[in-house]
Design a protein around this motif. Structure first.
Motif, mmCIF file in Angstrom:
data_model
loop_
_atom_site.group_PDB
_atom_site.id
_atom_site.type_symbol
_atom_site.label_atom_id
_atom_site.label_comp_id
_atom_site.label_asym_id
_atom_site.label_seq_id
_atom_site.Cartn_x
_atom_site.Cartn_y
_atom_site.Cartn_z
ATOM 1 N N UNK A 3 0.832 -1.199 0.000
ATOM 2 C CA UNK A 3 0.000 0.000 0.000
ATOM 3 C C UNK A 3 0.869 1.253 0.000
ATOM 4 N N UNK A 4 0.238 2.375 -0.352
ATOM 5 C CA UNK A 4 0.933 3.659 -0.439
ATOM 6 C C UNK A 4 0.317 4.648 0.524
ATOM 7 N N UNK A 5 1.156 5.237 1.381
ATOM 8 C CA UNK A 5 0.752 6.380 2.204
ATOM 9 C C UNK A 5 1.495 7.603 1.674
ATOM 10 N N UNK A 6 0.766 8.648 1.380
ATOM 11 C CA UNK A 6 1.355 9.862 0.803
ATOM 12 C C UNK A 6 1.750 10.815 1.927
ATOM 13 N N UNK A 7 3.030 11.131 1.982
ATOM 14 C CA UNK A 7 3.553 12.054 2.983
ATOM 15 C C UNK A 7 3.369 13.491 2.480
ATOM 16 N N UNK A 216 3.599 -1.489 3.360
ATOM 17 C CA UNK A 216 3.306 -0.130 2.932
ATOM 18 C C UNK A 216 4.586 0.642 2.706
ATOM 19 N N UNK A 217 4.551 1.547 1.738
ATOM 20 C CA UNK A 217 5.612 2.527 1.558
ATOM 21 C C UNK A 217 5.033 3.905 1.847
ATOM 22 N N UNK A 218 5.808 4.737 2.516
ATOM 23 C CA UNK A 218 5.425 6.111 2.818
ATOM 24 C C UNK A 218 6.339 7.022 2.009
ATOM 25 N N UNK A 219 5.752 7.810 1.117
ATOM 26 C CA UNK A 219 6.555 8.561 0.145
ATOM 27 C C UNK A 219 6.057 9.998 0.056
ATOM 28 N N UNK A 220 7.006 10.928 0.085
ATOM 29 C CA UNK A 220 6.644 12.332 0.001
ATOM 30 C C UNK A 220 7.457 13.103 -1.019
ATOM 31 N N UNK A 221 8.765 13.277 -0.768
ATOM 32 C CA UNK A 221 9.566 14.192 -1.583
ATOM 33 C C UNK A 221 9.552 13.830 -3.062
ATOM 34 N N UNK A 222 9.921 12.604 -3.397
ATOM 35 C CA UNK A 222 9.975 12.217 -4.810
ATOM 36 C C UNK A 222 8.588 12.229 -5.433
ATOM 37 N N UNK A 223 7.590 11.867 -4.654
ATOM 38 C CA UNK A 223 6.223 11.865 -5.185
ATOM 39 C C UNK A 223 5.789 13.270 -5.566
ATOM 40 N N UNK A 224 6.071 14.251 -4.715
ATOM 41 C CA UNK A 224 5.672 15.619 -5.036
ATOM 42 C C UNK A 224 6.511 16.200 -6.165
#
Length: 248
Positions: A3-7, A216-224
């Motif tokens: 699953x993906x959690x968006x930071x 789950x992966x928690x991803x923020x910087x690269x996603x944005x």
């Protein structure tokens, strides 16, 4: 499937550069959740340089009203301020990190052997309050015995060195091997495994293809960063595609 959690910290950091309400964290969270994210992650630091307590409260309200089956993951160092906030907002998951307040970002995991007594006490209190607990961990297989002894439900493996080796295939392989070994050790102790930090779409695919059991992966910087090119909705879908690579 992983699953993906968006930071959302990056969006909050951008917003805080001006005294304006945009980008709107709630709108961005809604887009991410409407396009398949399992939840959102925030790290409300003491200096409030990105997400703030009121952001966390607003996200809780959004989930309660529109996405009751999704999760709010609140990261932070377990001081009194943080613990009071996660209790107030009924955080579904509490991710404890060993950050100094001056750090720019999380860049190392707990020393589980040295800090086991403190962590066991905090973990026990949080679980008694109905929270699931994850501990930020270096990809060190030898630490997983001590991590399990804290009573945590899971660990989030720090993937920064792996993500930073995007242009060095030999280092990338070495770091991925370390992550595999750590995940294997954690699972042997009954811990679920999360992962996060500097994961690109490609890096996420490589990670979950080797460790399909990552919950789950928690991803923020690269996603944005990708969202600047592809838009938020499409970027979330692209990451979900990488998360699906490990599906058996």
């Amino acid at each position: 499937m992983t699953e993906l959690s968006v930071n959302l910290n990056v969006a909050a950091l951008l917003r805080n550069r001006r005294e304006h309400p945009w980008p709107d964290l709630i709108d961005l969270a809604r887009i991410a959740l409407n396009n398949g994210a399992a939840g959102v992650t925030v790290h409300p630091r003491p200096d409030e340089r990105h997400t703030r307590p009121d952001d966390v409260r607003a996200l809780r309200a959004l989930l309660d009203a529109e996405f009751p089956n999704r999760e709010l993951n609140v990261e932070g160092y377990p001081d009194a301020r943080y613990l009071s906030l996660v209790h107030e907002v009924r955080a579904d998951q509490v991710t404890l990190v060993p950050d100094d307040p001056a750090q720019a970002t999380s860049d190392h995991g707990w020393d589980f052997e040295a800090q086991s007594a403190m962590l066991a006490d905090v973990v026990g209190t949080l679980k008694a309050g109905g929270h699931r607990v994850s501990l930020f961990a270096d990809p060190d297989a030898d630490q997983m015995t001590h991590a399990a002894q804290t009573g945590t439900d899971r660990v989030e493996l720090y993937t920064g060195p792996f993500g930073g080796a995007y242009d060095d295939s030999s280092t990338e392989k070495r770091e991925l091997d370390r992550l595999v070994a750590a995940a294997t050790a954690a699972e042997a102790h009954g811990l679920k495994v999360y992962a996060g930090h500097d994961l690109t779409v490609g890096g996420t695919g490589k990670l979950v293809s080797r460790i399909p059991s990552i919950a789950e992966v928690s991803i923020g910087h690269a996603l944005f960063c990708d969202a600047l090119t592809f838009g938020m909705a499409e970027t979330v879908r692209r990451y979900l595609g990488s998360c699906a690579i490990g599906r058996g």
